[in-house]
Design an enzyme around this catalytic site. Structure first.
Site, PDB file in Angstrom:
ATOM      1  N   LYS A 126       0.867  -1.187   0.000  1.00 56.92           N
ATOM      2  CA  LYS A 126       0.000   0.000   0.000  1.00 56.92           C
ATOM      3  C   LYS A 126       0.894   1.225   0.000  1.00 56.92           C
ATOM      4  CE  LYS A 126      -4.446   1.028   0.318  1.00 56.92           C
ATOM      5  NZ  LYS A 126      -5.609   0.231  -0.081  1.00 56.92           N
ATOM      6  N   ASP A 166      -6.823   4.308  -4.927  1.00 55.16           N
ATOM      7  CA  ASP A 166      -7.460   4.110  -3.620  1.00 55.16           C
ATOM      8  C   ASP A 166      -8.146   5.438  -3.310  1.00 55.16           C
ATOM      9  OD1 ASP A 166      -7.557   2.068  -1.303  1.00 55.16           O
ATOM     10  OD2 ASP A 166      -7.016   3.895  -0.249  1.00 55.16           O
TER      11      ASP A 166
END
Ligand code: GLU
Length: 448
Positions: A126, A166
């Site tokens: 991430k 995201d």
């Protein structure tokens, strides 16, 4: 609780005392793994848990850029490369002022289990920055993305680490980042997913997380209640990519979507969404980037509740799709009091630990985001495949594959929970099924 599990949780808290979100994610996962850990001494012998909570690599870097006034700005960029035991690091880029290392560690940790559950060969990662695109001009966003990628490009690659979008990082940002990567690396490869369709993006990727959430919820209802979504009253928190496409699929299945919220407040539309309202909402969110206040100006029978989330609205099913810890202990109590039967997470860890416990104790069907929102990264995996074979699949094929992935995840959760004596516990099932695949790969590959 097994002292090994407890020792690892405590060590995580001791090492990085300020990383509350990461602690929460580790605690949630590890406590449900206890029966698995107790049953197999190899996990302790090979230090699997200690290795799983420690990212393989963390990259942090300076992101300097010029705003439209010619003033110099500096943000902080991150990529947390959490676990690559089963495939290249894979996971989105979050661009939001709330981004910290702790939030990205929590998300990268969750991503490892989620990606494992899809059945595709993807590790967990991430990244992101404390940059917020809201209120910035097109040029400012582009300059930021280019500067961000000027550093990150040397750390990623189609077989190493494949970022995606995201929160705050949509098709526009992905496009700018991919363009800069292509220029600097001098190669056109599937190093990013969520790309525009004209340059290697997959059809159905924008819809995938929301559609996948509903496919998962559909399986839960079918198995546990023998029911479908026809005429079921639903609410959604979040009107981003996930929320809107969750609403769209629910409507297709005949559900009545009566509540949704954004940063400004909640809309309660007792008549439910219809095609005209959905089209208005899509334009408002994706094109105008406007507030839900506009919705009630156009559809005057709907109510606007300033500063509120949808949890006060009585419903059969609730879908938290916005951000972590958006559904608190007291919201869970309200939902239960109002008769909710199903909570299906579209965001990552949107329910607090206390809220989850209340749902489980009250017999409300509950699925964790790492299982029910895995459709997005699942289709990202399909985008990687299409890029590797240099083909584009039609929407129907991708949607069918997505559906298969969600059914597979659902069944893996159900079977794992049953095997370890916790039937119906989707949280335990998801954690166990996701964990076992990664753990076996780590053991097989030795101490790395
Ligand atoms: N950000 C999404 C997630 O949380 C998608 C990640 C991806 O497509 O790589 O799963």
């Amino acid at each position: 609780m097994s002292s090994y599990v407890q020792d690892v949780i405590e060590a995580v808290k001791r090492k990085d005392p300020s990383e509350a979100l990461f602690h929460q994610a580790v605690e949630e996962v590890l406590t449900t793994l206890k029966p698995v850990i107790d049953a197999d001494p190899r996990y302790k012998k090979y230090a699997v848990l200690e290795r799983m909570v420690e990212p393989e690599r963390i990259i942090t870097f300076r992101v300097p850029w010029l705003n439209d006034k010619g003033e110099m700005q500096v943000n902080r960029g991150y990529r947390v490369q959490f676990n690559s035991a089963i495939g290249p690091y894979k996971g989105g880029m979050r661009l939001h002022e709330s981004v910290t290392l702790a939030s990205l560690k929590f998300l990268g940790f969750e991503q490892t289990f989620k990606n494992s559950l899809t059945g595709l060969p993807m590790g967990g990662g991430k990244g992101g920055s404390d940059f917020d695109a809201r209120g910035k001009s097109e040029t400012e966003v582009m300059h930021f993305c280019q500067s961000f990628m000027s550093e990150l490009y040397r750390h990623i690659g189609e077989n190493t680490d494949v970022p995606a979008g995201d929160l705050g990082c949509g098709a526009r940002e992905v496009g700018y980042m991919f363009g800069q990567y292509r220029k600097l690396a001098n190669k056109f490869v599937g190093v990013f997913t969520g790309k525009g369709v004209s340059f290697g993006g997959s059809l159905i990727r924008p819809e995938a997380t929301g559609f996948g959430v509903v496919y998962f919820a559909q399986e839960m209802l079918k198995l546990n209640k023998g029911e479908d979504f026809k005429d079921k009253v639903c609410i959604i928190s979040g009107t981003g990519n996930v929320g809107i496409h969750t609403a769209q699929k629910l409507m297709e299945l005949g559900a009545k979507v009566v509540g949704f919220n954004d940063y400004d407040g909640a809309v309660y539309d007792k008549d439910g969404l219809d095609q005209e309202k959905l089209a208005f909402l899509k334009n408002l969110v994706f094109v105008k980037r406007g507030s839900l206040r506009e919705y009630v100006k156009k559809f005057t029978k709907a109510e606007f509740h300033e500063g509120k989330k949808t949890w006060f609205i009585p419903c059969y099913a609730a879908f938290p799709t916005a951000c972590e810890n958006e559904l608190k202990d007291e919201d869970a109590a309200t939902l239960i009091k109002n008769g909710v039967k199903l909570i299906c997470e579209g965001a990552n860890m949107p329910c607090t630990l206390g809220a989850v416990k209340q749902f489980q104790d009250a017999g409300v069907l509950y699925s964790p985001g790492k299982a029910s929102n895995a459709g997005g990264v699942g289709v990202s995996g399909l985008e990687m495949t299409q890029n590797s074979i240099r083909l584009s699949w039609p929407a129907k094929k991708v949607d069918e594959e997505l559906h298969n992935i969600m059914v597979h995840i659902h069944n893996s959760c159900v079977e794992a929970a049953k095997e370890y004596g916790m039937p119906g516990n989707y949280l335990a099932g998801a954690n166990i099924a996701g964990f076992k695949k990664v753990a076996e790969a780590m053991i097989a590959q030795g101490l790395v």
